[in-house]
Design an enzyme around this catalytic site. Structure first.
Site, PDB file in Angstrom:
ATOM      1  N   GLU A  46       0.855  -1.184   0.000  1.00 56.18           N
ATOM      2  CA  GLU A  46       0.000   0.000   0.000  1.00 56.18           C
ATOM      3  C   GLU A  46       0.894   1.238   0.000  1.00 56.18           C
ATOM      4  OE1 GLU A  46      -2.754  -0.056   3.220  1.00 56.18           O
ATOM      5  OE2 GLU A  46      -3.378  -2.113   2.818  1.00 56.18           O
ATOM      6  N   ASP A  57      -5.307   8.455  10.406  1.00 57.10           N
ATOM      7  CA  ASP A  57      -3.938   8.057  10.713  1.00 57.10           C
ATOM      8  C   ASP A  57      -3.475   8.585  12.062  1.00 57.10           C
ATOM      9  OD1 ASP A  57      -3.457   6.662   8.285  1.00 57.10           O
ATOM     10  OD2 ASP A  57      -3.329   8.595   7.253  1.00 57.10           O
TER      11      ASP A  57
END
Length: 257
Positions: A46, A57
């Site tokens: 990824e 995140d």
């Protein structure tokens, strides 16, 4: 066959996927990192598209994205760097990024560039599922680009089945509702979540991500899905070492402990 589908049709367990942020720690290191990860036995990658407001995140990946943007990384430059990557890399490549930069680029143009550079799928954490079905899926299907959807412990069974019926590739099973970041263990609540999803007998394979950093979390992910996605731990090691090969060696050691 799309490389993501091909991977899961030939390997149904112990798949290792690694996330890193394009443009971090150096602007020009993207292609080299991808090639090294494949050489080190990673089965899927990824590639993060840095964004100034990465809401899903944790601090490690937020910091990497900030540094990547300061280095000058952009979606346009990323596609330039990925040009020719398929001369050396055969494993599935997925772009992971937020909707804003992709919309600014233009989604159909984005899919065209995915085809041109050999990108197999995309993860867009803030893409509403209704918009995905009505606006994005038809374009992605046209270009054979998989849009991978995330589920969390808070996702209802009804919603999970709806995602399973209307997506392709695999389902990204987020280990918790929190942001990304290494964890020492998956507690009983997470284990109950894994068991609940196992009992649903979904059509698509699943990969578990968020929090995998040691032997306990890796083995738990492998026992409850087709494999594990590791991001924050690798990003930390990559920054510390400045070298993808050394970072993977350190990661493999950490996953034994």
């Amino acid at each position: 066959m799309n490389r993501i589908n091909n991977l899961f049709s030939t390997k149904d367990s112990n798949i290792l996927s690694i996330y890193f942020c394009a443009g971090h720690p150096t602007l020009e290191g993207t292609a080299s990192t991808i090639k090294t990860l494949q050489q080190k036995g990673v089965q899927m990658i990824e590639i993060g598209i840095p964004f100034s407001d990465p809401m899903a995140d944790g601090p490690v990946i937020q910091d990497a994205a900030t540094k990547a943007l300061r280095n000058g990384m952009s979606l346009r430059l990323l596609f330039e760097q990925l040009s020719g990557i398929r001369q050396d890399v055969t494993i599935p490549l997925i772009l992971m990024g937020y909707l804003n930069p992709i919309m600014q680029f233009g989604f159909e143009r984005f899919c065209q560039q995915c085809v041109a550079t050999g990108i197999d799928g995309v993860i867009i954490p803030d893409l509403p599922f209704k918009d995905y079905l009505e606006e994005y899926k038809p374009i992605a299907d046209k270009y054979d680009v998989r849009i991978i959807m995330l589920i969390t412990p808070e996702t209802s069974d009804e919603r999970i089945r709806f995602i399973d019926e209307n997506t392709d590739g695999f389902i990204y099973m987020v280990s918790s509702a929190a942001t990304t970041g290494a964890q020492k263990e998956f507690n009983e609540a997470k284990q109950r979540y894994f068991s609940r999803i196992n009992g649903m007998n979904l059509r698509h394979p699943r990969m578990i991500g968020f929090g995998i950093s040691n032997k306990q979390t890796l083995e738990s992910a492998q026992a409850n899905a087709s494999g594990a996605i590791i991001g924050s731990k690798f990003v930390t090691l990559l920054e510390e070492t400045g070298d993808a090969a050394a970072a993977m060696d350190k990661l493999y050691e950490a996953l034994k402990q």
